[in-house]
Design an enzyme around this catalytic site. Structure first.
Site, PDB file in Angstrom:
ATOM      1  N   ASP A   1      68.384   6.107  49.359  1.00  0.00           N
ATOM      2  CA  ASP A   1      68.914   5.329  50.499  1.00  0.00           C
ATOM      3  C   ASP A   1      67.995   4.213  51.003  1.00  0.00           C
ATOM      4  OD1 ASP A   1      70.748   7.340  50.186  1.00  0.00           O
ATOM      5  OD2 ASP A   1      70.640   8.095  52.227  1.00  0.00           O
TER       6      ASP A   1
ATOM      7  N   ASP B   1      73.841   5.916  51.030  1.00  0.00           N
ATOM      8  CA  ASP B   1      74.850   6.265  52.018  1.00  0.00           C
ATOM      9  C   ASP B   1      75.992   5.271  51.835  1.00  0.00           C
ATOM     10  OD1 ASP B   1      74.116   8.510  53.426  1.00  0.00           O
ATOM     11  OD2 ASP B   1      73.695   7.469  55.302  1.00  0.00           O
TER      12      ASP B   1
ATOM     13  N   HIS C   1      79.521   5.072  53.638  1.00  0.00           N
ATOM     14  CA  HIS C   1      80.487   5.650  54.565  1.00  0.00           C
ATOM     15  C   HIS C   1      81.754   4.800  54.707  1.00  0.00           C
ATOM     16  CE1 HIS C   1      77.530   8.560  55.715  1.00  0.00           C
ATOM     17  NE2 HIS C   1      76.739   7.701  56.324  1.00  0.00           N
TER      18      HIS C   1
ATOM     19  N   HIS D   1      83.968   7.076  59.730  1.00  0.00           N
ATOM     20  CA  HIS D   1      83.132   8.257  59.492  1.00  0.00           C
ATOM     21  C   HIS D   1      82.813   8.984  60.798  1.00  0.00           C
ATOM     22  CE1 HIS D   1      79.721  10.696  57.972  1.00  0.00           C
ATOM     23  NE2 HIS D   1      80.480  10.703  56.897  1.00  0.00           N
TER      24      HIS D   1
ATOM     25  N   HIS E   1      76.615   2.483  60.231  1.00  0.00           N
ATOM     26  CA  HIS E   1      75.634   2.099  59.215  1.00  0.00           C
ATOM     27  C   HIS E   1      76.182   2.360  57.819  1.00  0.00           C
ATOM     28  CE1 HIS E   1      74.942   6.431  59.775  1.00  0.00           C
ATOM     29  NE2 HIS E   1      74.533   6.433  58.506  1.00  0.00           N
TER      30      HIS E   1
ATOM     31  N   LYS F   1      77.112   8.605  48.493  1.00  0.00           N
ATOM     32  CA  LYS F   1      77.360   9.846  49.214  1.00  0.00           C
ATOM     33  C   LYS F   1      77.809   9.570  50.640  1.00  0.00           C
ATOM     34  CE  LYS F   1      72.413  10.314  50.342  1.00  0.00           C
ATOM     35  NZ  LYS F   1      72.475  10.150  51.805  1.00  0.00           N
TER      36      LYS F   1
ATOM     37  N   CYS G   1      67.533  12.314  54.884  1.00  0.00           N
ATOM     38  CA  CYS G   1      68.113  12.380  53.540  1.00  0.00           C
ATOM     39  C   CYS G   1      67.095  12.705  52.456  1.00  0.00           C
ATOM     40  CB  CYS G   1      68.842  11.082  53.230  1.00  0.00           C
ATOM     41  SG  CYS G   1      70.307  10.846  54.286  1.00  0.00           S
TER      42      CYS G   1
END
Length: 234
Positions: free
Chosen positions: A9, A50, A52, A56, A97, A122, A176
């Site tokens: 990330d 990440d 999203h 989310h 984000h 993810k 993470c």
């Protein structure tokens, strides 16, 4: 031993100066990460993101006031596993984000991506978060359950490539990175966090607490110039 490097990330929204969830000194680890990416001892190099949707559940703006304050508020989320829908956890709320397809979700240009073998996206299920690249926040690892959250079954990919050991770098060390390293250990890989190649949301107390959790889970802390990496088979 066959080793994989996981670059977690290192995205625009997690880095100063413009990231919506910027981590102090997040960009500063790029040279160290690049030196690791160029190390010939790694069999596989993976970058996670990440990624999203706009709706989310972790985004504070998707919840009504007064319980929608980023970094402060929490909301209950339900386990997506069949038969476990009544199991809940409290979800931290964050600023918006790393929305998929936006610049904020991009890996920062300072990272040399020429050697990346696999990209893992993810956190794509709007109803549950996924800090670890191996499991959602409920610990679900079954691809039939987390398939809505992640685009790759990372455990199977690494195992199918003969990987025995993973070294985890990136952002953030107390979220993470920590959860991915613990997820690797739970998946029966020897797991390391490269301490000088990560930065944290809470650099002091957050990292000290994370290190305790990592060690308790069987994850070792190393440095990029340490013997664990310099000794990797070329």
């Amino acid at each position: 031993m066959k080793a994989a490097l996981l670059v977690v990330d290192i995205q625009e929204d997690f880095c100063p100066p413009n990231g919506t969830l910027a981590i102090q000194e997040g960009r500063s680890i790029a040279p160290t990460v690049n030196s690791l990416l160029a190390h010939p001892g790694f069999t596989i190099r993976v970058a996670t993101q990440d990624y999203h949707p706009e709706n989310h559940i972790s985004f504070a703006s998707n919840h009504p006031p007064p319980n929608n304050r980023p970094f402060e508020s929490k909301v209950p989320v339900h386990n997506p596993a069949p038969g476990k829908e009544n199991e809940t956890k409290l979800q931290d709320l964050w600023p918006v984000h790393c929305v998929g397809g936006t610049k904020g979700a991009d890996i920062i240009p300072e990272i040399d991506q020429s050697n990346i073998d696999l990209y893992v996206k993810k956190g794509m299920n709007p109803e549950v978060d996924m800090y670890s690249a191996f499991a959602d926040v409920f610990g679900n690892v079954d691809p039939t359950i987390i398939g809505q959250s992640v685009n790759v079954d990372l455990r199977s990919f690494l195992a199918n490539n003969g990987i025995t050991t993973v070294f985890v770098t990136g952002l953030a060390g107390d979220y993470c990175v920590k959860h991915t390293a613990i997820g690797a250990a739970k998946a029966a890989f020897t797991s390391y966090v490269v301490e000088d190649a990560t930065r944290c949301v809470a650099p002091g107390s957050g990292w000290e607490e994370a290190k305790q959790e990592l060690r308790a889970a069987g994850v070792s802390l190393v440095r990029s110039d340490g013997p664990e990496i310099s000794g990797l088979a070329m």
